[in-house]
Design an enzyme around this catalytic site. Sequence first.
Site, short mmCIF file in Angstrom:
data_model
loop_
_atom_site.label_atom_id
_atom_site.label_comp_id
_atom_site.label_asym_id
_atom_site.label_seq_id
_atom_site.Cartn_x
_atom_site.Cartn_y
_atom_site.Cartn_z
N SER A 1 -0.62 -5.83 9.26
CA SER A 1 -0.09 -5.02 8.15
C SER A 1 -0.80 -5.19 6.82
O SER A 1 -0.54 -4.43 5.89
CB SER A 1 1.40 -5.29 7.96
OG SER A 1 2.15 -4.52 8.87
N SER B 1 1.67 -1.91 7.57
CA SER B 1 2.79 -1.46 6.77
C SER B 1 2.58 -1.61 5.26
O SER B 1 3.28 -0.98 4.49
CB SER B 1 4.04 -2.24 7.15
OG SER B 1 3.86 -3.62 6.86
N LYS C 1 4.15 -5.74 -2.79
CA LYS C 1 4.83 -5.01 -1.70
C LYS C 1 6.33 -5.18 -1.84
O LYS C 1 6.81 -6.29 -2.15
CB LYS C 1 4.34 -5.59 -0.35
CG LYS C 1 4.78 -4.78 0.87
CD LYS C 1 4.20 -5.40 2.15
CE LYS C 1 4.54 -4.61 3.40
NZ LYS C 1 4.01 -5.23 4.63
#
Lengths: 472, 482
Positions: free
Chosen positions: B178, B154, B79
């Site tokens: 997330s 996210s 990420k």
Amino acid sequence: MTWDVVIGCEVHCQLATKSKLFCSCSTSFGAPPNTQVCPVCAGYPGVLPTLNGAAVELAIRAGRALGCEIQDSSTFDRKNYFYPDLPKGYQITQYNRPICLGGSLEFEVDGQGKSVRLTRIHIEEDAGKLSHGPGGTVVDLNRAGTPLIEIVSEPDLRSADEVVAYLKSLRNLVRWIGVSDGHMEQGSFRCDANVSIRKGTDEPFGTRVELKNLNSFMHVKKAIEYEVARQASELDSGRKIIQQTRLWDDRAGVTRAMRSKEEAMDYRYFPEPDLPPLQLPDGWDSVPLPELPAERVARYRDQLGLSAYDAQVLTAEPDLSAYFEDVLSTGANPKTSANWVQVELLGRLNADGLSATESPVTPDALGQILARLADKKLSGKLAKLALARAYEGEKLAAIFEDLGEQVVDPNAIREPVKQLIEDNPAQVQKYLDGNQQLIGWFIGQIMKTSKGRANPQVVKSVLTEMLEATRE
Amino acid sequence: MTIHHQSATQLTRIICAGDISAYEVTTASLEQIQAENPNLNAAITICAEKAQAAAKRLDESIGRGEIPGPLAGVPIVVKDNLCTEGVETTAGSHILRGHIPPFTATAVARLVNAGAIIVAKSNLDEFAMGSSTEHSAFGATKNPWDHTRVPGGSSGGSAAAVAAGWAPISLGSDTGGSIRQPASLCGVYGLKPTWGRVSRFGLIAFASSLDQVGPFARTAQDLAAALQVMAGHDPHDATSTAYATDALNTALEKDIRGQRIGICPEWMSGNGLSTGVADTVSHAIEVFEKMGAKIVEVTLPKTQEALAAYYVLAPAEASSNLARFDGVRFGVRNEANTLPEMYKSTRGTQFGDEVIRRILLGTFVLSDGYREAYYRQAQRVRGQITHEFESAFADCDLIASPTSPVIAPLIGAQTDPLAMYRMDEFTIGANLAGLPALSIPCGYSDSMPVGLQLIAPKFREERLLSIAAAYERHAGQPGVAS
Ligand SMILES: [Zn+2]
């Protein structure tokens, strides 16, 4: 009318650690800008603080020396505000649960004892530095993240002189115990003062004004005296004091309003989630503290028999006190040592702007000189000469060899005295006729021929004896 | 099956056996990413050169007879809010365009030291603020199962990457769901470890007291392997712990007979929970029961307030964490005549709307006069929720619930921020209480994946993995989206 002055102090004191509070960058002073910076103290995305244990130890030491209650558990908070010298946009400090509560400092003002209560001591990080120049403003983050303690006093001070005495005593203490180097000019010992006035000691406190930018003891004194006069004149002319922060402008000799209470910053404090509560390990209080200044004063006075004045002077500054302690450890007489350090040495050091640690005469060398004085191997005069020459850098052995030993054997003096009496019949007659003052001239002559080595007392007694003997 | 679609454990085994080189695996992964990313938009940066160079070095070291790490040659996707030295790290924000960190996040560094190879940095909602990966400065990521739908967020890019078969393992961060929510929406495993289990050093902070780094995978075994490598104390993170990971090794083989799985009735209906999701999750729970687990009822009434507390606490911390993006030292600066104008212009235009919304919210709840009513009150609720979970775990070993109340929404369908916040209803509690939680792919509704959430007491990740492995033995490994 006269006003009662009420002052409390907030002192920011840089802790004498090698590295910063939350990273391993050096804290040394004077490095080129931004050479002591890493991602942590520059507030890069993704970094986290890790607490420097050495800073905690120093904060605890300060708290113990000041009689604070050391908290087994304390916490860190974030103080949020924007400024380019504050890399993270917040300062990590201890707002809700500081490491030390309470405490007090005892000191003397004009020979009178005074005690100031402390509110708290907390640990926090310093910000960086901005330099404004023609090309714009540049940020230097070398100082960002340097460990500080803030020592907050109760409003117990009553005059500018008391504040200065308090600060000097506090500075001496933190330097004494190795918590801080206490350099005001380098910013490692900084003071803000909260000043208010009231009509009488029974009245409630007046509205307070916070004074900042006090960069020396002289600034502190002048700024507070100015501010007290300003507040008095405001009140005398029927106006009110506005709660605000004022900066001391030394060039103009005035305090100037920086921001009022209404404009005060909202720092949005909240607990620092990146640092767990600071739990002190068992045995944190087992390390003995060194003898503190007040304790040493008492020992000098009560056990060594020094005057209160001498005891104060010799403990007013850690370097000098350590020097004096080292002289004592050579076995030298305390009173003689106190005299010699203050009269013979300190004058020279002060004139040359040297600290005791920089003295060209080591404590051991002074001890040796004082030992020869005590053994009567050196007269007082020659001992002073020896110190003077040692101060100029001459080797002690060479000085002692050159000066030789004092002559104290009366028999060794009889021959030159006999010669002197034979060579000066006229002076002898005058002496015998009643001019007793002439004894000084005779002594001087013998001292001259002995190159100062003869002991003046011995010379005098031999001279008196042999002059009287010529009467028959 | 494409080479790199095998599990991480299997890949390492065949690479170490010399059946295939790490370079070949890496190249296969990169080729798929390069072909699919223009459409999927799950990657912000593709690390082709660095990945191939790392794979070559690994092949050489294996050739020299050096002992490879437990994840040797495994392609991973990271990420883009996890710092990678020398590789641009944007957190999905314009304000960090061009930012090249001088260090690598500990969690990532540990995977790399174990032999993993970073093939891409994945897309995310800006600064991890969002539940759909639509709030990225680099455009929305698509769900590999249906390109008209969001992957969740996210960590949507990381979830999509593993679902699409780009890599067997990816990394995400979980502040309110997330990792778990996109895992659920993309049909893969997503684990949020206990707060403090994995170092946060190098994770660009959103809400520090809630953030935790964790893995995505398509097998329970890969999930366990990744956690095993990442877990443990890090001298750079004072909140990381040295809690033992021994139990993780044996967790996968463990019989789940007798495990008490708590079900919270208020989480199994209402709250915008779709019947499709509710039925799929209920069916999986029946499977647990058939395998010998005991289903018990627990009650968590305070978690009704979790969402409200979260949307006070998380923005409060975010408003402080994001203060450093001021245009002074890194990232993008909008030049202006005065310092306040520079701040306003840089932050006003380089942050996206959702980030600005949360900074404003967080600043407000911490302000003088409001701190007591909002921030402190939310802290109290957080304490009560933590306590409530502790009490519930007296009666059960784990708690099961849906991960997300709904399947992946259509891209652009969620225009109301509150509706988006509601998608975190079931996941937020574990963040507030610091508990480990896992989303297990447990079936499909309307041809879209559904996830089941399991929550365990602190540092009991092995219980999550045991259930996951047992369920996987029953239902099979989740497949690559096609
Ligand atoms: Zn540093």
